[in-house]
Design a protein around this motif. Structure first.
Motif, PDB file in Angstrom:
ATOM      1  N   CYS A   1       0.842  -1.212  -0.058  1.00 56.16           N
ATOM      2  CA  CYS A   1      -0.207  -0.071   0.008  1.00 56.16           C
ATOM      3  C   CYS A   1       0.719   1.174  -0.021  1.00 56.16           C
ATOM      4  O   CYS A   1       1.770   1.450   0.785  1.00 56.16           O
ATOM      5  CB  CYS A   1      -0.934  -0.105   1.273  1.00 56.16           C
ATOM      6  N   THR A   2       0.591   2.166  -1.099  1.00 52.69           N
ATOM      7  CA  THR A   2       1.440   3.241  -0.987  1.00 52.69           C
ATOM      8  C   THR A   2       0.474   4.423  -1.060  1.00 52.69           C
ATOM      9  O   THR A   2      -0.344   4.661  -1.476  1.00 52.69           O
ATOM     10  CB  THR A   2       2.298   3.404  -2.373  1.00 52.69           C
ATOM     11  N   ALA A   3       1.066   5.348  -0.176  1.00 50.80           N
ATOM     12  CA  ALA A   3       0.295   6.430   0.358  1.00 50.80           C
ATOM     13  C   ALA A   3       0.787   7.823  -0.228  1.00 50.80           C
ATOM     14  O   ALA A   3       2.280   7.811  -0.046  1.00 50.80           O
ATOM     15  CB  ALA A   3      -0.067   6.648   1.634  1.00 50.80           C
ATOM     16  N   SER A   4       0.229   8.963  -0.643  1.00 49.55           N
ATOM     17  CA  SER A   4       0.893  10.064  -1.004  1.00 49.55           C
ATOM     18  C   SER A   4       0.096  11.169  -0.724  1.00 49.55           C
ATOM     19  O   SER A   4      -1.304  11.000  -0.334  1.00 49.55           O
ATOM     20  CB  SER A   4       0.958  10.073  -2.629  1.00 49.55           C
ATOM     21  N   GLY A   5       0.766  12.405  -0.727  1.00 53.58           N
ATOM     22  CA  GLY A   5      -0.169  13.510  -0.208  1.00 53.58           C
ATOM     23  C   GLY A   5      -0.221  13.448   1.393  1.00 53.58           C
ATOM     24  O   GLY A   5      -1.097  14.602   1.954  1.00 53.58           O
ATOM     25  N   LEU A   6       0.608  12.859   1.927  1.00 55.03           N
ATOM     26  CA  LEU A   6       0.574  12.998   3.477  1.00 55.03           C
ATOM     27  C   LEU A   6       2.086  12.662   3.955  1.00 55.03           C
ATOM     28  O   LEU A   6       2.694  12.081   3.249  1.00 55.03           O
ATOM     29  CB  LEU A   6      -0.436  11.946   4.087  1.00 55.03           C
ATOM     30  N   THR A   7       2.090  12.963   5.395  1.00 57.02           N
ATOM     31  CA  THR A   7       3.418  12.758   6.153  1.00 57.02           C
ATOM     32  C   THR A   7       3.391  11.293   6.601  1.00 57.02           C
ATOM     33  O   THR A   7       2.632  11.190   7.489  1.00 57.02           O
ATOM     34  CB  THR A   7       3.641  13.857   6.994  1.00 57.02           C
ATOM     35  N   PHE A   8       3.744  10.203   5.942  1.00 59.58           N
ATOM     36  CA  PHE A   8       3.479   9.015   6.056  1.00 59.58           C
ATOM     37  C   PHE A   8       3.763   8.639   7.405  1.00 59.58           C
ATOM     38  O   PHE A   8       2.920   7.840   8.304  1.00 59.58           O
ATOM     39  CB  PHE A   8       4.106   8.232   5.117  1.00 59.58           C
TER      40      PHE A   8
END
Length: 124
Positions: free
Chosen positions: A22-29
């Motif tokens: 799961c890759t997340a973008s647009g946030l500070t992971f």
């Protein structure tokens, strides 16, 4: 804009393995608690495994303990779920979820951002 994208699902025989990503973008992971959920046809979405911001705390549903391992690589903004010894009852759509928090909960109402899901099918 926050985006959460799952991958890695597929069809596997009972006893086999899969690794979901799961890759997340647009946030500070590394500010986000992350979780894996699943939903089988006709059933409610349930928490499978969840992990704290830095990975120090984890939660597993009883049904997957000893078979699934959750992990995260904050340098890559990526969450993983290693699934071993898969069973037909693991067949479901698997979703990744994110919530900016210091807490770890594996309740679907806790999470703010969700991916579209990746299908896992286990044949007997």
């Amino acid at each position: 804009q926050v985006q959460v994208v799952e991958s890695g699902g597929g069809l596997v025989q009972a006893g086999g393995s899969l690794r979901l990503s799961c890759t997340a973008s647009g946030l500070t992971f590394d500010y986000y608690t992350m979780g894996w959920f699943r939903q089988a046809p006709g059933k409610e979405r349930e928490g499978v495994s969840c992990i704290s911001r830095r990975g120090y705390s984890t939660y597993y549903a009883d049904s997957v303990k000893g078979r699934f391992t959750i992990s995260r690589d904050n340098s890559k903004n990526t969450l993983y779920l290693q699934m071993n010894n898969l069973k037909p009852e693991d067949t479901a759509m698997y979703y990744c979820a994110a919530r900016q928090s210091y807490d770890v909960k594996c309740d679907r109402s806790f999470y703010d951002y969700w991916g579209q899901g990746t299908q896992v099918a286990v044949s007997s």
